[in-house]
Motif scaffolding. Sequence first.
Motif, PDB file in Angstrom:
ATOM      1  N   GLU A 217     -18.555   4.303 -18.434  1.00 27.38           N
ATOM      2  CA  GLU A 217     -19.320   3.880 -17.262  1.00 27.38           C
ATOM      3  C   GLU A 217     -18.455   3.641 -16.028  1.00 27.38           C
ATOM      4  OE1 GLU A 217     -21.284   0.393 -18.646  1.00 27.38           O
ATOM      5  OE2 GLU A 217     -22.537   1.483 -20.103  1.00 27.38           O
ATOM      6  N   GLY A 218     -17.129   3.622 -16.201  1.00 30.50           N
ATOM      7  CA  GLY A 218     -16.242   3.236 -15.104  1.00 30.50           C
ATOM      8  C   GLY A 218     -15.970   4.344 -14.107  1.00 30.50           C
ATOM      9  N   ARG A 219     -15.326   3.955 -13.032  1.00 31.01           N
ATOM     10  CA  ARG A 219     -14.910   4.868 -11.977  1.00 31.01           C
ATOM     11  C   ARG A 219     -13.419   4.680 -11.712  1.00 31.01           C
ATOM     12  NH1 ARG A 219     -18.519   2.468  -7.407  1.00 31.01           N
ATOM     13  NH2 ARG A 219     -17.502   0.658  -8.365  1.00 31.01           N
ATOM     14  N   GLY A 220     -12.806   5.710 -11.178  1.00 30.30           N
ATOM     15  CA  GLY A 220     -11.379   5.627 -10.911  1.00 30.30           C
ATOM     16  C   GLY A 220     -11.010   4.465 -10.022  1.00 30.30           C
ATOM     17  N   GLU A 221     -11.886   4.147  -9.035  1.00 29.42           N
ATOM     18  CA  GLU A 221     -11.565   3.046  -8.121  1.00 29.42           C
ATOM     19  C   GLU A 221     -11.697   1.687  -8.777  1.00 29.42           C
ATOM     20  OE1 GLU A 221     -15.667   4.619  -6.616  1.00 29.42           O
ATOM     21  OE2 GLU A 221     -13.894   5.399  -7.654  1.00 29.42           O
ATOM     22  N   ASP A 222     -12.232   1.652 -10.014  1.00 27.56           N
ATOM     23  CA  ASP A 222     -12.302   0.397 -10.749  1.00 27.56           C
ATOM     24  C   ASP A 222     -10.983   0.059 -11.425  1.00 27.56           C
ATOM     25  OD1 ASP A 222     -15.028   0.279 -10.125  1.00 27.56           O
ATOM     26  OD2 ASP A 222     -15.608   1.331 -11.967  1.00 27.56           O
ATOM     27  N   THR A 223     -10.017   0.963 -11.382  1.00 21.83           N
ATOM     28  CA  THR A 223      -8.733   0.742 -12.043  1.00 21.83           C
ATOM     29  C   THR A 223      -7.671   0.340 -11.020  1.00 21.83           C
ATOM     30  OG1 THR A 223      -7.827   2.995 -11.831  1.00 21.83           O
ATOM     31  CG2 THR A 223      -9.355   2.578 -13.654  1.00 21.83           C
ATOM     32  N   GLU A 224      -6.693  -0.397 -11.491  1.00 23.13           N
ATOM     33  CA  GLU A 224      -5.537  -0.709 -10.639  1.00 23.13           C
ATOM     34  C   GLU A 224      -4.345  -1.067 -11.514  1.00 23.13           C
ATOM     35  OE1 GLU A 224      -5.293  -4.794  -8.741  1.00 23.13           O
ATOM     36  OE2 GLU A 224      -7.465  -4.667  -9.059  1.00 23.13           O
ATOM     37  N   ARG A 225      -3.162  -0.851 -10.960  1.00 24.25           N
ATOM     38  CA  ARG A 225      -1.925  -1.186 -11.665  1.00 24.25           C
ATOM     39  C   ARG A 225      -1.606  -2.656 -11.430  1.00 24.25           C
ATOM     40  NH1 ARG A 225      -0.207   3.339 -13.739  1.00 24.25           N
ATOM     41  NH2 ARG A 225       1.326   2.102 -14.850  1.00 24.25           N
ATOM     42  N   ASN A 226      -1.172  -3.325 -12.499  1.00 25.25           N
ATOM     43  CA  ASN A 226      -0.855  -4.747 -12.370  1.00 25.25           C
ATOM     44  C   ASN A 226       0.070  -5.206 -13.491  1.00 25.25           C
ATOM     45  OD1 ASN A 226      -2.537  -6.499 -14.549  1.00 25.25           O
ATOM     46  ND2 ASN A 226      -3.698  -4.647 -14.007  1.00 25.25           N
ATOM     47  N   ARG A 227       0.698  -6.378 -13.287  1.00 27.89           N
ATOM     48  CA  ARG A 227       1.446  -7.059 -14.340  1.00 27.89           C
ATOM     49  C   ARG A 227       0.746  -8.341 -14.771  1.00 27.89           C
ATOM     50  NH1 ARG A 227       6.355  -9.335 -13.588  1.00 27.89           N
ATOM     51  NH2 ARG A 227       6.702  -9.167 -15.832  1.00 27.89           N
ATOM     52  N   VAL A 228      -0.328  -8.684 -14.090  1.00 22.78           N
ATOM     53  CA  VAL A 228      -0.995  -9.956 -14.330  1.00 22.78           C
ATOM     54  C   VAL A 228      -1.383 -10.114 -15.792  1.00 22.78           C
ATOM     55  CG1 VAL A 228      -3.089 -11.274 -13.858  1.00 22.78           C
ATOM     56  CG2 VAL A 228      -1.803 -10.254 -11.969  1.00 22.78           C
ATOM     57  N   LEU A 229      -1.997  -9.096 -16.366  1.00 26.09           N
ATOM     58  CA  LEU A 229      -2.516  -9.246 -17.718  1.00 26.09           C
ATOM     59  C   LEU A 229      -1.417  -9.281 -18.764  1.00 26.09           C
ATOM     60  CD1 LEU A 229      -5.719  -7.016 -17.506  1.00 26.09           C
ATOM     61  CD2 LEU A 229      -5.416  -9.449 -17.015  1.00 26.09           C
ATOM     62  N   THR A 245      -5.342  -0.805 -15.467  1.00 28.72           N
ATOM     63  CA  THR A 245      -6.448  -1.335 -16.256  1.00 28.72           C
ATOM     64  C   THR A 245      -7.730  -1.341 -15.433  1.00 28.72           C
ATOM     65  OG1 THR A 245      -6.283  -3.661 -15.569  1.00 28.72           O
ATOM     66  CG2 THR A 245      -4.793  -2.935 -17.318  1.00 28.72           C
ATOM     67  N   LEU A 246      -8.825  -1.549 -16.129  1.00 26.62           N
ATOM     68  CA  LEU A 246     -10.078  -1.871 -15.469  1.00 26.62           C
ATOM     69  C   LEU A 246     -10.039  -3.328 -15.011  1.00 26.62           C
ATOM     70  CD1 LEU A 246     -12.518  -0.065 -17.911  1.00 26.62           C
ATOM     71  CD2 LEU A 246     -12.097   0.568 -15.535  1.00 26.62           C
ATOM     72  N   GLY A 247     -11.033  -3.720 -14.225  1.00 30.34           N
ATOM     73  CA  GLY A 247     -11.075  -5.073 -13.708  1.00 30.34           C
ATOM     74  C   GLY A 247     -11.130  -6.124 -14.799  1.00 30.34           C
TER      75      GLY A 247
END
Length: 321
Positions: A217-229, A245-247
């Motif tokens: 169900e997701g979209r590419g703009e729902d993803t982002e690179r992070n170290r938070v998780l 990851t996804l949001g």
Amino acid sequence: MGLSTAFTELFDVEHPIALAPMGGSAGGALTAAVSRGGGLGLLGSGNGDQDWLARELPVLAGEGAGKPWGIGFQTWAIDVGAVARALEHRPRAVMLSFGDPSPFVERIRSTGTALIIQVTDLEEARRAVDLGADVIVAQGTEGGGHGARNGRSTLPFVPVVVDLAAPVPVLAAGGIADGRGVAAALALGAAGALLGTRFQATAEALLAPATARAIVEGRGEDTERNRVLDIARGSQWPAKYTARTLGHPFLDGWRGREDELAAAPHAQQAYQDAVAQGRIPALPQWAGEAIDLIDDLPSAADLVGTLAAQAEAALARAGRR
């Protein structure tokens, strides 16, 4: 017609398609299905956890039908013992990603096992060539899961690695989720493509149903690179490698505050409590930018053939223009 490349010839597989050895989700059933479908399945061993391997390797042996397969490790998280134990099962290839592969190269090569090294920048690519990699995976930043914080996009990165590594075959990775992406990889000079997120959304993947639905169900703009998780869950991933990851609620609450989060044990405990209570997913939902192209959960064995047919059709269309 068939798509014969240096990669397919090296491993005697039908299609220039490989499974990304995604820790946790690329288990024995998924690895076997990709290999049965004519690609190269790579078991996602991650840190070489012995209990996980003891569970998944028999599944792979039982369902793999004698097809070629390999195993992948997060290089920063393993020791030589983990590689040695894996080699006892006679994989056709060992793939090393994220970290210095040099401590493991001699052990792998001494058994005649093919060495695959994934690279995220040109420094890593040069080192892979110097170490004698049999195959190099050039990973762009569009891919799901972990990759270089300051990496490069797949389209410009892959041909640079192809030129640098020649004649060593290169696989393209990152943001490839259909046969057109495989065709693009071949047009860039790669010998094939390594896919992760697309194979996560299959019947055989070890994936929570909610995560599979989120990918579909997701979209590419729902993803982002992070170290938070990684920080929130106490993972020791090197800071060089962020994860797409996804949001996620913790991502929204701590975005841009990684140093503060790392120094806040109460926040990390809150993350663990939320997981235990089922309020957030047990694992981050790793996903690449190409999830817009994923709208079903097929068998991975069937998917390999579909991807190959799509790639052939795409190349034929390009040749007519």
